[in-house]
Each structure stands twice: as structure tokens, then as C-alpha cells.
Design an enzyme around this catalytic site. Structure first.
Site, PDB file in Angstrom:
ATOM      1  N   LYS A   1       0.704  -1.047  -0.080  1.00 18.48           N
ATOM      2  CA  LYS A   1       0.058   0.098   0.040  1.00 18.48           C
ATOM      3  C   LYS A   1       0.709   1.372   0.081  1.00 18.48           C
ATOM      4  O   LYS A   1       2.074   1.088   0.329  1.00 18.48           O
ATOM      5  CB  LYS A   1      -0.917   0.068   1.226  1.00 18.48           C
TER       6      LYS A   1
ATOM      7  N   ARG B   1     -11.105  -0.347  14.293  1.00 23.31           N
ATOM      8  CA  ARG B   1     -10.979   0.498  12.955  1.00 23.31           C
ATOM      9  C   ARG B   1     -11.982  -0.067  12.067  1.00 23.31           C
ATOM     10  O   ARG B   1     -13.004   0.373  11.850  1.00 23.31           O
ATOM     11  CB  ARG B   1      -9.475   0.421  12.568  1.00 23.31           C
TER      12      ARG B   1
ATOM     13  N   HIS C   1      -6.115  -7.457  13.231  1.00 20.27           N
ATOM     14  CA  HIS C   1      -4.917  -6.316  13.334  1.00 20.27           C
ATOM     15  C   HIS C   1      -4.729  -5.975  14.686  1.00 20.27           C
ATOM     16  O   HIS C   1      -5.732  -5.738  15.626  1.00 20.27           O
ATOM     17  CB  HIS C   1      -5.422  -5.249  12.453  1.00 20.27           C
TER      18      HIS C   1
ATOM     19  N   ARG D   1       1.987 -10.198   8.018  1.00 19.93           N
ATOM     20  CA  ARG D   1       1.750  -9.116   7.231  1.00 19.93           C
ATOM     21  C   ARG D   1       2.560  -7.964   7.723  1.00 19.93           C
ATOM     22  O   ARG D   1       2.331  -6.998   7.857  1.00 19.93           O
ATOM     23  CB  ARG D   1       0.456  -8.597   7.161  1.00 19.93           C
TER      24      ARG D   1
ATOM     25  N   TYR E   1      14.584  31.018   3.444  1.00 17.35           N
ATOM     26  CA  TYR E   1      13.535  31.941   3.999  1.00 17.35           C
ATOM     27  C   TYR E   1      13.619  32.111   5.542  1.00 17.35           C
ATOM     28  O   TYR E   1      13.782  31.111   6.221  1.00 17.35           O
ATOM     29  CB  TYR E   1      12.397  30.924   3.638  1.00 17.35           C
TER      30      TYR E   1
ATOM     31  N   CYS F   1      13.389  24.266   1.514  1.00 18.57           N
ATOM     32  CA  CYS F   1      12.313  24.951   0.674  1.00 18.57           C
ATOM     33  C   CYS F   1      11.649  23.866   0.146  1.00 18.57           C
ATOM     34  O   CYS F   1      11.708  22.739   0.419  1.00 18.57           O
ATOM     35  CB  CYS F   1      13.082  25.961  -0.387  1.00 18.57           C
ATOM     36  N   MET F   2      10.682  24.229  -1.021  1.00 18.90           N
ATOM     37  CA  MET F   2       9.928  23.419  -1.729  1.00 18.90           C
ATOM     38  C   MET F   2      10.732  22.533  -2.606  1.00 18.90           C
ATOM     39  O   MET F   2      10.479  21.168  -2.822  1.00 18.90           O
ATOM     40  CB  MET F   2       8.935  24.256  -2.405  1.00 18.90           C
ATOM     41  N   ASP F   3      11.712  23.083  -3.353  1.00 15.13           N
ATOM     42  CA  ASP F   3      12.365  22.192  -4.187  1.00 15.13           C
ATOM     43  C   ASP F   3      13.723  22.016  -3.775  1.00 15.13           C
ATOM     44  O   ASP F   3      14.562  21.483  -4.582  1.00 15.13           O
ATOM     45  CB  ASP F   3      12.289  22.805  -5.539  1.00 15.13           C
TER      46      ASP F   3
HETATM   47  C1  LIG Z   1      -0.437  -1.560   7.219  1.00 10.63           C
HETATM   48  C2  LIG Z   1      -0.901  -2.715   7.670  1.00 10.63           C
HETATM   49  C3  LIG Z   1      -0.102  -3.770   8.083  1.00 10.63           C
HETATM   50  C4  LIG Z   1       1.615  -3.694   7.909  1.00 10.63           C
HETATM   51  O1  LIG Z   1       1.614  -2.897   9.300  1.00 10.63           O
HETATM   52  P1  LIG Z   1       3.319  -2.556   9.643  1.00 10.63           P
HETATM   53  O2  LIG Z   1       3.385  -1.868  11.105  1.00 10.63           O
HETATM   54  O3  LIG Z   1       3.943  -1.789   8.662  1.00 10.63           O
HETATM   55  O4  LIG Z   1       3.896  -3.784   9.769  1.00 10.63           O
HETATM   56  C5  LIG Z   1      -0.625  -5.074   8.568  1.00 10.63           C
HETATM   57  N1  LIG Z   1      -1.917  -5.189   8.356  1.00 10.63           N
HETATM   58  C6  LIG Z   1      -2.626  -4.285   8.017  1.00 10.63           C
HETATM   59  C7  LIG Z   1      -4.251  -4.387   8.037  1.00 10.63           C
HETATM   60  C8  LIG Z   1      -2.122  -2.998   7.634  1.00 10.63           C
HETATM   61  O5  LIG Z   1      -3.130  -2.032   7.461  1.00 10.63           O
END
Ligand SMILES: *Cc1c(COP(=O)(O)O)cnc(C)c1O
Length: 370
Positions: free
Chosen positions: A33, A131, A159, A218, A262, A312-314
């Protein structure tokens, strides 16, 4: 290619995946993601699969479509809940949504039926993150609803909210989440339904909660090379993939008392040489790091030199000192590699390495090293 670029070490991804697999013995889902936490979703996903990942995970339907368009055929979890009108697209892209309520399950079943597809769904149980997901006591009923409506229950997930904390109350809380998840799994099996692949562990749980590993893990930030917890690096010696580098595109002497950038927050304490780096907050360099960061200047005698004045921005400026070894066009490393990594930068400005990496945006070309 412009001077500012993010070098991505995919060979370290291979090593980090191997470390997680050796430690847990579980299948690995790689969260890609947010453009793979800023590392580039498609290239990272391709490498992850080559190095043995079983699953990928995205947050949005468009992120999943990008991977399918790139030729990825591996299973892809959809972690966030899309709008109802996005459901036909996720079915079409064969994304595997995390669902935790009857309305979403019914909508998925309806869209899959219409498309004449057998869609895979993962039941999401909320064991304390607060969540998305169902209550543990509802898991059995919803699992039966999934299989009963012609969908495939490919997996069951939860999670963790505080698995990355070593504080005693957080450890107890995570143990409670694992217990609630077991209760949910029991409820599913009691209905005669197979929960599919059971998965829960993020980075914190991979490092510190063995009983939370189940069939698949994960971990995101861990695979990108950060174990941002007390003792995390000792628990698993992962290597950061991302190195942000640039070049000195302008070098000049400033006199004692002259200001740079700046707001004139920085004035030269003595006659000194200032180098300009063509990277700024529009590339994702955090502006709050102004005056709080040293970059690695790669020359005859490399050294860490402080940024001078506001980012700065760039562009941003570095104080090379009165008699610098560096000269125009020399390489500088802003973080990672020979410079301190994104975790150190994050801690200086009160954020987390996730945010530093995610914010390095599309204007910065990625250079992949394998
Ligand atoms: C982003 C996410 C992860 C990974 O989390 P980390 O803290 O980067 O290991 C695992 N499961 C879900 C549902 C997530 O949204």
C-alpha cells in the site's frame, strides 16, 4: 534523470523476507500500500513475489488495479473498505477484500454473482484496533454468511493496535487480542466453516508476539528495513531499502553573518561554504527537519554536514564548512545508506519512519538495485 533520486535496494528486501520467514515459518504477505511505503509498488511487488511472498496487500482499489495492470497475478488483499460503487472494480481485479459486516458481504456477493466470478473474501475480526471488522462473537455467523452466499472464505484476519510496544499493559492488551481472535476462529470452526488462511501479525507482532503469527504474517515496515521498537533491531537485523540521494548543484562562499533561506533562521557563524541540494519538501523531505538534520557529503573525505536554514519546496542548503573537501556535483545522501536512516530522521522530528518513506513522492525517480 534528475539529481535527487531514491535508490531502492531490492536485494535487502530479499534478505529481510528471508529473515522473517526463518523467524516465523509463516507465509508472508507484503503490504505494498501507499506505493509500497514509497518504494514503488510494482517493482517492489514483483521482487517480493520473486523472493517468496505468498500475498500482497493494498489499501485502495486503484492500488490493486495498478498491480494487476502491471501483470501481477498473485493474491492481493484489499485492507480498507471501498465505496459501494468501487465493488465491481475490485471484483474485476480479483482483489481479496477484508470484510467484517453483513452489508459489505452481501454487496460483494451481489457483484461477484453479476460478474459470474467466484470471489475470495477474508473475514476481518476487530479484536481491539477499533477500525474495521466484526466483533469476535459475530465471526461464526458472518463466516457462514460468506460461504453461504457463494463467496470463498479465503482467510480470517485481525490487526493489532499496540503489538509494537514493549510496555507491560500493551503486551497484555495484545495477548488479549490474540485470545479474542482465537475465540472468533473457534466460533467459525464450530459452524463447520473453514476459516482459510489465518493472519494477524504486523511488524510488532512478528518481532514480539509469537502466538500472533498464525498461518501468514503481514509485516510492512519491517520488510522495508525498519524495526522501530526497543530492541527491534536486535530481534531481527533487517536493512533499510531506501536511500535518498542527490548532488550539490551550486556551491558558494557566504560571509560571517549572512543568512541562508526563507525566514533568515540561519546565519553563518563564520565565513563558510554553502552547497545547494535540489531536494525539498515537495519531494517529501520533511520541512520540520530544517536545522535538525545532517546529510552525508560524499567526497575525498566524506562527512556528515548540517543543513543550513529552512528546507524550501524544491531545494535545501548544506553548510559544507570553511574549507570543504566537497565541490560542485558531488553526491550527497540525505538519509539511508552511509547517512543515518529514516528512523533517525523520524525521531528527530517526532514522527515515524513510515511517514518519512511514504512521503518521498512520485517526483523523485526510483533507482532499483538488485
Ligand atoms: C499497514 C498494515 C499492516 C502492516 O503494518 P506494519 O506496521 O507496517 O507492519 C498489516 N496489516 C494491516 C491491516 C495494515 O493496514
Amino acid at each position: 534523470m534528475r539529481a535527487t533520486r531514491a535508490v531502492i535496494h531490492l536485494d535487502y528486501l530479499r534478505d529481510n523476507i528471508a529473515l522473517v520467514r526463518e523467524k516465523t515459518g509463516a507465509a508472508i504477505c507484503v503490504p505494498v500500500k501507499a506505493d509500497a511505503y514509497g518504494h514503488g509498488a510494482l517493482r517492489t511487488a514483483q521482487a517480493a513475489l520473486k523472493y517468496g511472498a505468498a500475498y500482497l496487500a493494498v489499501a485502495t482499489v486503484a492500488e490493486g488495479e495498478e498491480l494487476r495492470d502491471g501483470g501481477i497475478s498473485a493474491p492481493i488483499l484489499l485492507l480498507s473498505v471501498p465505496l459501494p460503487e468501487e465493488i465491481p472494480r475490485l471484483i474485476n481485479a480479483a482483489l481479496e477484500p477484508l470484510a467484517g459486516d453483513a452489508a459489505y458481504i452481501d454487496a460483494l456477493a451481489g457483484a461477484a454473482g453479476k460478474a459470474r466470478k467466484k470471489a475470495s473474501v477474508h473475514l476481518k475480526v476487530d479484536t481491539g484496533m477499533g477500525r474495521i471488522g466484526c466483533r469476535p462473537g459475530e465471526a461464526g455467523e458472518l463466516a457462514a454468511r460468506i460461504t453461504g452466499s457463494g463467496l470463498l472464505l479465503a482467510g480470517t484476519a485481525t490487526h493489532f493496535a499496540a503489538a509494537d510496544s514493549t510496555a507491560e499493559d500493551d503486551r497484555v492488551f495484545t495477548a488479549g487480542q490474540i485470545q479474542s481472535f482465537r475465540t472468533a476462529l473457534h466460533g467459525i470452526r464450530a459452524r463447520g466453516v473453514d476459516p482459510g488462511i489465518v493472519h494477524a501479525a504486523n511488524t510488532g507482532a512478528v518481532l514480539f508476539h509469537k502466538s500472533g503469527w498464525f498461518d501468514m504474517v503481514r509485516p510492512g515496515i519491517l520488510l522495508y528495513g525498519y524495526a522501530p521498537l526497543d530492541g527491534g533491531k536486535k530481534a531481527l537485523p533487517v536493512k533499510p531499502l531506501m536511500e535518498l540521494e542527490s548532488r550539490l548543484v551550486f556551491v558558494k562562499t557566504v560571509k560571517k553573518g549572512e543568512s541562508v533561506s526563507y525566514g533568515r533562521i540561519w546565519t553563518a557563524p563564520e565565513d563558510t561554504v554553502i552547497g545547494t541540494i535540489p531536494a525539498g519538501y515537495a519531494d517529501g523531505l520533511p520541512r520540520p527537519a530544517s536545522g535538525k538534520w545532517d546529510v552525508y557529503v560524499d567526497c575525498q573525505s566524506p562527512s556528515l554536514r548540517p543543513l543550513a536554514g529552512r528546507i524550501c519546496m524544491d531545494q535545501c542548503m548544506v553548510d559544507l564548512g570553511p574549507r570543504p573537501a566537497a565541490s560542485r556535483w558531488d553526491r550527497v545522501v540525505i538519509f539511508g545508506g552511509p547517512a543515518p536512516d529514516a528512523e533517525v530522521l523520524a525521531s528527530r522530528i517526532g514522527t515515524i519512519p513510515y511517514e518519512i518513506c511514504c512521503n518521498i513522492n512520485k517526483r523523485v525517480p526510483r533507482v532499483y538495485v538488485e
